[in-house]
Design an enzyme around this catalytic site. Structure first.
Site, PDB file in Angstrom:
ATOM      1  N   LYS A 224      -8.789  -1.594 123.534  1.00  0.00           N
ATOM      2  CA  LYS A 224      -7.964  -1.163 122.389  1.00  0.00           C
ATOM      3  C   LYS A 224      -7.024  -0.026 122.797  1.00  0.00           C
ATOM      4  O   LYS A 224      -5.830  -0.043 122.484  1.00  0.00           O
ATOM      5  CB  LYS A 224      -8.891  -0.708 121.252  1.00  0.00           C
ATOM      6  CG  LYS A 224      -8.194  -0.036 120.100  1.00  0.00           C
ATOM      7  CD  LYS A 224      -7.346  -0.993 119.305  1.00  0.00           C
ATOM      8  CE  LYS A 224      -6.447  -0.260 118.340  1.00  0.00           C
ATOM      9  NZ  LYS A 224      -5.526  -1.126 117.643  1.00  0.00           N
ATOM     10  N   CYS A 278      -0.919   4.985 115.668  1.00  0.00           N
ATOM     11  CA  CYS A 278      -1.709   4.352 116.731  1.00  0.00           C
ATOM     12  C   CYS A 278      -1.149   4.639 118.113  1.00  0.00           C
ATOM     13  O   CYS A 278      -1.806   5.264 118.943  1.00  0.00           O
ATOM     14  CB  CYS A 278      -1.737   2.843 116.507  1.00  0.00           C
ATOM     15  SG  CYS A 278      -2.062   2.414 114.799  1.00  0.00           S
TER      16      CYS A 278
HETATM   17  N1  SAJ Z   1       9.032   1.363 119.266  1.00  0.00           N
HETATM   18  C1  SAJ Z   1      10.117   1.673 120.078  1.00  0.00           C
HETATM   19  N2  SAJ Z   1      10.588   0.710 120.926  1.00  0.00           N
HETATM   20  C2  SAJ Z   1      10.052  -0.543 120.984  1.00  0.00           C
HETATM   21  C3  SAJ Z   1       8.938  -0.851 120.152  1.00  0.00           C
HETATM   22  C4  SAJ Z   1       8.461   0.123 119.286  1.00  0.00           C
HETATM   23  O1  SAJ Z   1      10.646   2.789 120.072  1.00  0.00           O
HETATM   24  O2  SAJ Z   1      10.550  -1.359 121.764  1.00  0.00           O
HETATM   25  C5  SAJ Z   1       8.488   2.401 118.354  1.00  0.00           C
HETATM   26  C6  SAJ Z   1       8.586   2.027 116.874  1.00  0.00           C
HETATM   27  O3  SAJ Z   1       9.850   2.307 116.353  1.00  0.00           O
HETATM   28  C7  SAJ Z   1       7.496   2.905 116.279  1.00  0.00           C
HETATM   29  C8  SAJ Z   1       6.415   2.912 117.374  1.00  0.00           C
HETATM   30  O4  SAJ Z   1       7.078   2.517 118.564  1.00  0.00           O
HETATM   31  O5  SAJ Z   1       7.954   4.216 116.057  1.00  0.00           O
HETATM   32  C9  SAJ Z   1       5.225   2.013 117.107  1.00  0.00           C
HETATM   33  O6  SAJ Z   1       5.622   0.788 116.525  1.00  0.00           O
HETATM   34  P1  SAJ Z   1       5.000  -0.639 116.907  1.00  0.00           P
HETATM   35  O7  SAJ Z   1       5.599  -1.662 116.026  1.00  0.00           O
HETATM   36  O8  SAJ Z   1       5.152  -0.884 118.354  1.00  0.00           O
HETATM   37  O9  SAJ Z   1       3.415  -0.476 116.665  1.00  0.00           O
HETATM   38  P2  SAJ Z   1       2.482   0.006 115.439  1.00  0.00           P
HETATM   39  O10 SAJ Z   1       2.126   1.447 115.649  1.00  0.00           O
HETATM   40  O11 SAJ Z   1       3.036  -0.378 114.100  1.00  0.00           O
HETATM   41  O12 SAJ Z   1       1.166  -0.907 115.717  1.00  0.00           O
HETATM   42  C10 SAJ Z   1       0.528  -0.836 116.993  1.00  0.00           C
HETATM   43  C11 SAJ Z   1       0.351  -2.268 117.522  1.00  0.00           C
HETATM   44  N3  SAJ Z   1      -0.027  -2.250 118.946  1.00  0.00           N
HETATM   45  C12 SAJ Z   1       0.650  -2.953 119.868  1.00  0.00           C
HETATM   46  O13 SAJ Z   1       1.605  -3.623 119.629  1.00  0.00           O
HETATM   47  C13 SAJ Z   1       0.115  -2.863 121.275  1.00  0.00           C
HETATM   48  C14 SAJ Z   1      -0.704  -2.991 116.687  1.00  0.00           C
HETATM   49  O14 SAJ Z   1      -0.951  -4.276 117.218  1.00  0.00           O
HETATM   50  C15 SAJ Z   1      -2.004  -2.164 116.650  1.00  0.00           C
HETATM   51  O15 SAJ Z   1      -3.008  -2.810 115.862  1.00  0.00           O
HETATM   52  C16 SAJ Z   1      -1.685  -0.835 116.013  1.00  0.00           C
HETATM   53  O16 SAJ Z   1      -0.724  -0.173 116.865  1.00  0.00           O
HETATM   54  C17 SAJ Z   1      -2.979  -0.050 115.903  1.00  0.00           C
HETATM   55  O17 SAJ Z   1      -3.543   0.026 114.789  1.00  0.00           O
HETATM   56  O18 SAJ Z   1      -3.517   0.403 116.930  1.00  0.00           O
END
Ligand code: SAJ
Length: 426
Positions: A224, A278
């Site tokens: 995780k 997360c």
């Molecule tokens: N982000 C970027 N660039 C990208 C992708 C995301 O800057 O290319 C930023 C987003 O804008 C945001 C942050 O990263 O600020 C996180 O967004 P996200 O959509 O990547 O993830 P979360 O936090 O909504 O959810 C994550 C997910 N983990 C992964 O994709 C590995 C989700 O599957 C998990 O269940 C969740 O964390 C968790 O609960 O741990």
């Protein structure tokens, strides 16, 4: 009533999980420490924002299979889904805080019996499932010492605790798509024993349509943390590239688009920083466990955490040429098309600009009706609509890639300074 499941923590993970089990015929008792949360759920309503969760919870409660309360009850299986934040200690300002997990484990202890399964779902440092077992055994010992009851004395035996199964089964759902991903994502079931892993896997087969992989608890805990660290490191790479490209006067969005045409390259997107509960948190759990070894993971966190400051400096630099600049800040949410402002780098940036009194700030966030508390008291800042902000602004800053922003007519921007941290107009 005899319950199949007792779910501790009715938040973003616990509530959908409890509800989906209930709609699949399990008798579920959900527990939360907040009375208003318990009351809301018992009315078939919800206290969090997630598409379609209201329908699921209503169905679960109306069927009679989901009941919420403040204290745990006996059940065949206990699922712990409580938060694991940080706490500040002398050694480390980001020490994982397991207090909620420990409290949950101690509260279920009087109800846990031989033959039960205890599942931890909370994102946790490696070794936490083992600790849950120790906390329950410890609680049994103090119960037994203060009681003449034969059942409590019997619980002191290693034989009894050996008959309880303990497993770690992390959720991997994406906020905004929880209900779909709960059913369709592959899962990992990590047991303190192989039997525990199998028992957990059998449990989740009730609603999980995908594969469930069996392993030990430590590997599942680390998996995780690894998944979110992988994403954090890759976003840090993109964020670092964006800063290098600024210096070299190269369009980073074009660069990434072109580099990604290589069959084995898949660079993520730069942004104003990493938000949410997360990805910006979990890598620190690995750093805390292996501070000397986790060098890349720590640096990635630092790169991503420094990005909002870089954006503020860039805006400050452009604003210097105006006597009293008007700055439109587009978006406050932590990512696109959601209303969640918590741990959002956009809020941090707007807060910093307001504190530094850099100009008049026109904030646009179509997903909220009022400013969050952190921004509400600034006089140089107001929440407004998109057309109004674009018309008045000298500088337009894109902080979130909401769909609505990407549809803006570029002609409206021709006279403005544009700082597009998400690359929606590049
Ligand atoms: N982000 C970027 N660039 C990208 C992708 C995301 O800057 O290319 C930023 C987003 O804008 C945001 C942050 O990263 O600020 C996180 O967004 P996200 O959509 O990547 O993830 P979360 O936090 O909504 O959810 C994550 C997910 N983990 C992964 O994709 C590995 C989700 O599957 C998990 O269940 C969740 O964390 C968790 O609960 O741990």
């Amino acid at each position: 009533m005899k319950y199949d499941l007792c779910v501790i923590g009715l938040g973003y993970i616990g509530l959908p999980t409890a509800s989906i089990f209930a709609t699949r015929g399990k008798k579920v008792f959900g527990v939360d420490v907040q009375k208003n949360v318990v009351d809301t759920i018992n009315k078939g309503k919800i206290h969090i924002v997630e598409p379609d969760l209201d329908v699921l919870v209503r169905a679960a409660v109306q069927s009679g299979n989901l009941v919420a309360g403040l204290d745990p009850v006996p059940a065949d299986t206990f699922i712990i889904a409580v938060p694991t934040p940080f706490k500040v200690t002398a050694e480390n300002p980001r020490t994982p805080d397991l207090a909620y997990v420990e409290t949950a484990a101690r509260k279920i202890a009087p109800h846990v019996r031989a033959g039960n399964l205890v599942v931890l779902e909370s994102t946790s440092p490696v070794g936490t499932t083992e600790k849950v077992r120790e906390w329950i055994l410890d609680e049994w010992k103090s119960l037994a010492s203060g009681s003449a009851s034969a059942t409590n004395s019997a619980r002191l035996s290693e034989d009894w605790i050996a008959k309880v199964q303990f497993a770690y089964c992390p959720e991997r759902v994406l906020p905004g798509q929880i209900l779909h991903e709960l059913v369709s994502n592959d899962r990992i079931a990590g047991g303190l024993t192989p039997e525990a892993a199998t028992a957990a896997s059998d449990l989740y087969k009730c609603f999980c349509n995908s594969e469930i992989f069996l392993t030990n608890a430590a590997t599942a805990e680390m998996a995780k943390l690894t998944e979110n660290s992988f994403r954090d490191v890759n976003i840090a790479f993109a964020n670092e590239l964006s800063i290098i490209c600024d210096r070299l006067k190269i369009n980073v969005w074009e660069l990434i688009r072109l580099a990604n045409r290589h069959p084995r390259v898949k660079i993520l997107q730069p942004g104003p920083g990493v938000g949410g509960h997360c990805i910006a948190v979990d890598p620190w759990f690995i750093v805390d466990s292996a501070p000397k070894e986790a060098r890349l993971i720590r640096t990635a966190r630092e790169v991503n955490d420094s990005k909002p400051h870089y954006v503020v400096h860039k805006i400050q630099d452009r604003a210097e040429r105006f006597k009293s600049p008007v700055i439109a800040c587009l978006g406050l949410a932590f990512k696109a098309d959601i209303d969640d402002l918590r741990e959002s780098p956009s809020v941090e940036i707007v807060h910093d600009l307001a504190t530094k009194k850099i100009g008049k700030l026109l904030v646009v966030e179509p997903y909220v009706k009022k400013l969050p508390a952190a921004l509400a008291s600034f006089e140089n800042l107001q929440l407004t609509d998109l057309p109004g902000a674009l018309a008045a602004a000298d500088i337009v800053v894109v902080l979130v890639n909401h769909r609505e922003f990407s549809r803006v007519d570029r002609k409206l921007l021709s006279e403005k300074i544009v700082i597009d941290t998400r690359g929606i107009w590049s």
